[in-house]
Design a protein around this motif. Structure first.
Motif, PDB file in Angstrom:
ATOM      1  N   VAL A  96     -43.359  -4.646 -14.183  1.00  0.00           N
ATOM      2  CA  VAL A  96     -42.182  -5.354 -13.696  1.00  0.00           C
ATOM      3  C   VAL A  96     -42.185  -5.353 -12.171  1.00  0.00           C
ATOM      4  N   ALA A  97     -42.157  -6.536 -11.581  1.00  0.00           N
ATOM      5  CA  ALA A  97     -42.142  -6.676 -10.129  1.00  0.00           C
ATOM      6  C   ALA A  97     -40.730  -6.465  -9.574  1.00  0.00           C
ATOM      7  N   ALA A  98     -40.636  -6.405  -8.258  1.00  0.00           N
ATOM      8  CA  ALA A  98     -39.348  -6.144  -7.605  1.00  0.00           C
ATOM      9  C   ALA A  98     -38.318  -7.218  -7.905  1.00  0.00           C
ATOM     10  N   ASP A  99     -38.775  -8.456  -8.140  1.00  0.00           N
ATOM     11  CA  ASP A  99     -37.831  -9.542  -8.440  1.00  0.00           C
ATOM     12  C   ASP A  99     -37.455  -9.602  -9.918  1.00  0.00           C
ATOM     13  N   GLY A 100     -37.927  -8.621 -10.704  1.00  0.00           N
ATOM     14  CA  GLY A 100     -37.594  -8.568 -12.117  1.00  0.00           C
ATOM     15  C   GLY A 100     -38.566  -9.290 -13.023  1.00  0.00           C
ATOM     16  N   THR A 101     -39.546  -9.964 -12.462  1.00  0.00           N
ATOM     17  CA  THR A 101     -40.544 -10.650 -13.274  1.00  0.00           C
ATOM     18  C   THR A 101     -41.387  -9.626 -14.041  1.00  0.00           C
ATOM     19  N   ALA A 102     -41.499  -9.816 -15.343  1.00  0.00           N
ATOM     20  CA  ALA A 102     -42.229  -8.861 -16.188  1.00  0.00           C
ATOM     21  C   ALA A 102     -43.502  -9.511 -16.717  1.00  0.00           C
ATOM     22  N   ALA A 103     -44.628  -8.839 -16.481  1.00  0.00           N
ATOM     23  CA  ALA A 103     -45.917  -9.301 -16.987  1.00  0.00           C
ATOM     24  C   ALA A 103     -46.345  -8.364 -18.112  1.00  0.00           C
ATOM     25  N   PRO A 104     -46.453  -8.846 -19.357  1.00  0.00           N
ATOM     26  CA  PRO A 104     -46.811  -7.967 -20.477  1.00  0.00           C
ATOM     27  C   PRO A 104     -48.136  -7.237 -20.237  1.00  0.00           C
ATOM     28  N   ASP A 234     -57.372   0.065 -19.083  1.00  0.00           N
ATOM     29  CA  ASP A 234     -58.692  -0.548 -19.133  1.00  0.00           C
ATOM     30  C   ASP A 234     -59.166  -0.814 -17.700  1.00  0.00           C
ATOM     31  N   PRO A 235     -60.328  -0.279 -17.297  1.00  0.00           N
ATOM     32  CA  PRO A 235     -60.800  -0.542 -15.924  1.00  0.00           C
ATOM     33  C   PRO A 235     -60.887  -2.033 -15.599  1.00  0.00           C
ATOM     34  N   ALA A 236     -61.145  -2.847 -16.622  1.00  0.00           N
ATOM     35  CA  ALA A 236     -61.252  -4.287 -16.376  1.00  0.00           C
ATOM     36  C   ALA A 236     -59.909  -4.911 -16.027  1.00  0.00           C
ATOM     37  N   GLN A 237     -58.794  -4.188 -16.314  1.00  0.00           N
ATOM     38  CA  GLN A 237     -57.465  -4.721 -16.011  1.00  0.00           C
ATOM     39  C   GLN A 237     -56.702  -3.870 -14.998  1.00  0.00           C
ATOM     40  N   ALA A 238     -57.371  -2.853 -14.456  1.00  0.00           N
ATOM     41  CA  ALA A 238     -56.688  -1.936 -13.538  1.00  0.00           C
ATOM     42  C   ALA A 238     -56.252  -2.620 -12.254  1.00  0.00           C
ATOM     43  N   GLU A 239     -56.925  -3.725 -11.873  1.00  0.00           N
ATOM     44  CA  GLU A 239     -56.560  -4.420 -10.644  1.00  0.00           C
ATOM     45  C   GLU A 239     -55.110  -4.889 -10.668  1.00  0.00           C
ATOM     46  N   ARG A 240     -54.557  -5.106 -11.868  1.00  0.00           N
ATOM     47  CA  ARG A 240     -53.181  -5.598 -11.985  1.00  0.00           C
ATOM     48  C   ARG A 240     -52.178  -4.617 -11.387  1.00  0.00           C
ATOM     49  N   LEU A 241     -52.481  -3.334 -11.428  1.00  0.00           N
ATOM     50  CA  LEU A 241     -51.547  -2.341 -10.904  1.00  0.00           C
ATOM     51  C   LEU A 241     -51.444  -2.389  -9.387  1.00  0.00           C
ATOM     52  N   PHE A 242     -52.468  -2.932  -8.719  1.00  0.00           N
ATOM     53  CA  PHE A 242     -52.505  -2.893  -7.258  1.00  0.00           C
ATOM     54  C   PHE A 242     -52.009  -4.186  -6.606  1.00  0.00           C
ATOM     55  N   ALA A 243     -51.604  -5.167  -7.420  1.00  0.00           N
ATOM     56  CA  ALA A 243     -51.141  -6.449  -6.877  1.00  0.00           C
ATOM     57  C   ALA A 243     -49.973  -6.234  -5.915  1.00  0.00           C
ATOM     58  N   THR A 264     -53.021   7.558  -0.673  1.00  0.00           N
ATOM     59  CA  THR A 264     -51.897   7.497  -1.615  1.00  0.00           C
ATOM     60  C   THR A 264     -50.902   6.482  -1.080  1.00  0.00           C
ATOM     61  N   PHE A 265     -50.216   5.778  -1.981  1.00  0.00           N
ATOM     62  CA  PHE A 265     -49.259   4.747  -1.556  1.00  0.00           C
ATOM     63  C   PHE A 265     -48.429   4.296  -2.750  1.00  0.00           C
ATOM     64  N   ALA A 266     -47.284   3.733  -2.459  1.00  0.00           N
ATOM     65  CA  ALA A 266     -46.420   3.200  -3.512  1.00  0.00           C
ATOM     66  C   ALA A 266     -47.027   1.925  -4.075  1.00  0.00           C
ATOM     67  N   LEU A 267     -46.829   1.712  -5.359  1.00  0.00           N
ATOM     68  CA  LEU A 267     -47.211   0.461  -6.011  1.00  0.00           C
ATOM     69  C   LEU A 267     -45.926  -0.332  -6.255  1.00  0.00           C
ATOM     70  N   PRO A 268     -45.883  -1.622  -5.890  1.00  0.00           N
ATOM     71  CA  PRO A 268     -44.628  -2.382  -5.985  1.00  0.00           C
ATOM     72  C   PRO A 268     -44.327  -2.866  -7.399  1.00  0.00           C
ATOM     73  N   LEU A 269     -44.522  -1.989  -8.359  1.00  0.00           N
ATOM     74  CA  LEU A 269     -44.331  -2.338  -9.764  1.00  0.00           C
ATOM     75  C   LEU A 269     -43.664  -1.189 -10.497  1.00  0.00           C
ATOM     76  N   ARG A 270     -43.004  -1.525 -11.591  1.00  0.00           N
ATOM     77  CA  ARG A 270     -42.497  -0.531 -12.533  1.00  0.00           C
ATOM     78  C   ARG A 270     -43.250  -0.680 -13.845  1.00  0.00           C
ATOM     79  N   LEU A 271     -43.328   0.399 -14.597  1.00  0.00           N
ATOM     80  CA  LEU A 271     -43.813   0.311 -15.975  1.00  0.00           C
ATOM     81  C   LEU A 271     -42.607   0.439 -16.893  1.00  0.00           C
ATOM     82  N   ARG A 272     -42.428  -0.574 -17.719  1.00  0.00           N
ATOM     83  CA  ARG A 272     -41.365  -0.549 -18.725  1.00  0.00           C
ATOM     84  C   ARG A 272     -42.046  -0.540 -20.089  1.00  0.00           C
TER      85      ARG A 272
END
Length: 530
Positions: A96-104, A234-243, A264-272
């Motif tokens: 979930v991004a800061a604007d509330g957009t959720a990517a499954p 999945d390492p093939a999808q780990a890039e999604r966490l760093f967007a 170390t740094f904050a990631l601009p995402l939440r896990l729901r």
């Protein structure tokens, strides 16, 4: 003599015996063939197949004339577990991004939620923070948690560690990660493995994700706090966490593979996420026997020889086979402990007593050995050392031995001396980022203050042995093909390792002084943070 006759008879009747293999090699293979038979159904802790395997080990202890050393005058120590299954496909997750957009984020595909360690919560909704290697070692000059606010957050970390830290130091800290992250206020953790450091291909990890996890029924003995979330990507999808973070997974993976500092740094995402989990109570035994020592004083102390009896049971089919037999992992280790018991019983009695500890639930997080180390069936403080077998892999000629933990205690010097006497040498861990030191049962004894070693056939980068070890893990590790039909197992080379460890066990048992931690070891109580 009766036990030797039994071993020879078993070897002679084994359909898998080879004419060129010695009687001891054949007997070792026979024990594996029984324990890894389809009838044992993969020896999952808490199942009838596991109990049949335990009954066989008891039968073999009796045949060797070993005294029971379990509870109530018997060979077993019964342990209560909670079994937990996470239904990966009934669970849900989204970034979930800061604007509330959720990517499954597809659970069971892109994300695997671990069922091990502790009861899982029904749901979690928390921000993500990248904590580098996730190592908390202020006394050693490295602390990835320094300056971070983890309260209410999920910590994301990458495999590996800085080159300046010794493998066992990094591994031990990783083992305690859930505990110290929870103490810092985190509500969960997500593991990222670099593609170069993956042992089991992700496609097979997804198949294994349907299997059960466990934790000890007694909350006082658990190391992971209740309600803590644990997963891997999945390492093939780990890039999604760093967007949107200004960093990339490829960048972090390159640093980790080179054992360089990782930021170390904050990631601009939440896990729901919602987590569909079911639980049930199960019991299973450790199996313990002893060979009483000859010295009137030292016989009250013990050198333990250990291996784990369990494997991962019946799971998703690979090439039409659903039984994960676990021939090398770790029927081979149990067979080696039985072979060493036979060798020690046949010779002069060691001065200290020898304890043979065959444990449950290693695959579920070293639970059987953890329970035994905290609640031994002999007086606390009487175990002076543990020598552990877990998947020694006799797939190439034995010339070097990997004795994990050899730089931590005086056992290392003894191991090197005995190796030289046997025409062998010790080799440093070629893959310290694999964390092997904390993934085998000797580590449960280490945490209880008992010096310990774990043994494997040595292999070095650039050698045939290194390639064979890599290929075996990629093909057979935690797969149904780890059975008695796999090629390349060198039975008499396995016996050579048994002879070496038997000689080391006798040396430790006969030495008047107990093994001690080295002054610089992170496991030395003097070096632990107050």
């Amino acid at each position: 003599m009766r036990a030797l006759t039994l071993l020879i008879a078993l070897a002679a009747t084994s359909a898998l015996a080879e004419p060129a293999v010695s009687p001891r090699g054949q007997a070792w293979w026979h024990d594996i063939a029984v324990l890894a038979d389809d009838n044992m159904e993969g020896r999952l802790t808490g199942t009838p197949g596991y109990q049949r395997a335990a009954d066989y080990v008891i039968q073999r202890f009796r045949a060797e004339g070993l005294a029971p050393a379990g509870e109530h005058g018997g060979y077993i120590q019964t342990i209560a577990f909670q079994e937990q299954v996470v239904d990966q496909h009934a669970s849900t997750a989204a970034l979930v991004a800061a604007d509330g957009t959720a990517a499954p984020l597809a659970v069971g595909d892109a994300l695997i939620l671990s069922p091990a360690g502790a009861p899982r919560p029904a749901s979690v909704d928390a921000p993500l923070v990248f904590i580098g290697y996730g190592l908390h070692l202020p006394a050693q000059g490295h602390d990835d948690l320094k300056g971070l606010d983890l309260r209410g957050k999920i910590a994301v970390f990458i495999s590996g560690g800085p080159a300046a830290l010794a493998g066992p130091v990094k591994a031990a800290n990783r083992n305690a990660r859930a505990e110290f992250l929870a103490a810092a206020g985190a509500v969960g953790m997500i593991t990222l493995n670099t593609p170069k450091q993956i042992e089991i291909p992700w496609a097979r990890q997804k198949l294994l994700a349907s299997q059960t996890g466990m934790y000890l029924a007694d909350p006082a003995l658990r190391e992971m706090p209740d309600g803590f979330v644990s997963g891997s990507i999945d390492p093939a999808q780990a890039e999604r966490l760093f967007a949107g973070s200004g960093h990339s997974f490829d960048e972090m993976a390159a640093l980790a593979d080179a054992s360089q500092p990782v930021p170390t740094f904050a990631l601009p995402l939440r896990l729901r996420a919602t987590i569909a989990a079911q639980r049930r109570a199960v019991t299973a035994p450790n199996v313990i026997a002893k060979l009483e020592g000859s010295d009137p004083t030292l016989r009250s102390e013990y050198v333990a020889l250990s291996a784990h009896l369990d494997h991962v049971g019946v799971g998703e089919a690979i090439d039409g086979d659903r039984i994960y037999n676990g021939a090398m992992d770790d029927a081979s280790g149990v067979a080696s402990v039985l072979d060493i018991a036979h060798r020690l019983k046949a010779g002069p009695r060691p001065k200290r007593s020898i304890l043979f500890v065959i444990v449950a639930a290693e695959e579920k997080g070293l639970l059987g050995s953890h329970y035994y180390a905290l609640r031994p069936t002999v007086p606390k403080g009487s175990i002076v050392a543990d020598l552990n077998f877990d998947m020694p892999l006799p797939l190439w000629p034995l010339t070097t031995v990997l004795a994990q933990g050899d730089a931590e205690s005086s056992l290392g010097a003894a191991a090197r001396t005995v190796a030289a006497q046997n025409g062998l040498s010790l080799i440093a861990d070629p893959l310290p980022n694999r964390n092997s030191f904390v993934r085998t049962d000797q580590f449960s004894f280490v945490k209880a203050g008992i010096p310990a070693l774990a043994f494997k056939f040595g292999f070095a980068p650039g050698t045939d042995a290194f390639r064979i070890e890599h290929d075996w893990r990629a093909t057979h590790y935690h797969a149904p093909s780890d059975d008695v039909n796999q090629p390349g197992v060198l039975k008499d080379e396995a016996i050579k390792l048994d002879d070496y460890v038997a000689a080391l066990a006798r040396t430790v048992a006969d030495t008047p002084a107990r093994p001690v931690w080295l002054s610089g070891s992170v496991f030395n109580p003097a070096n632990k943070a107050p």
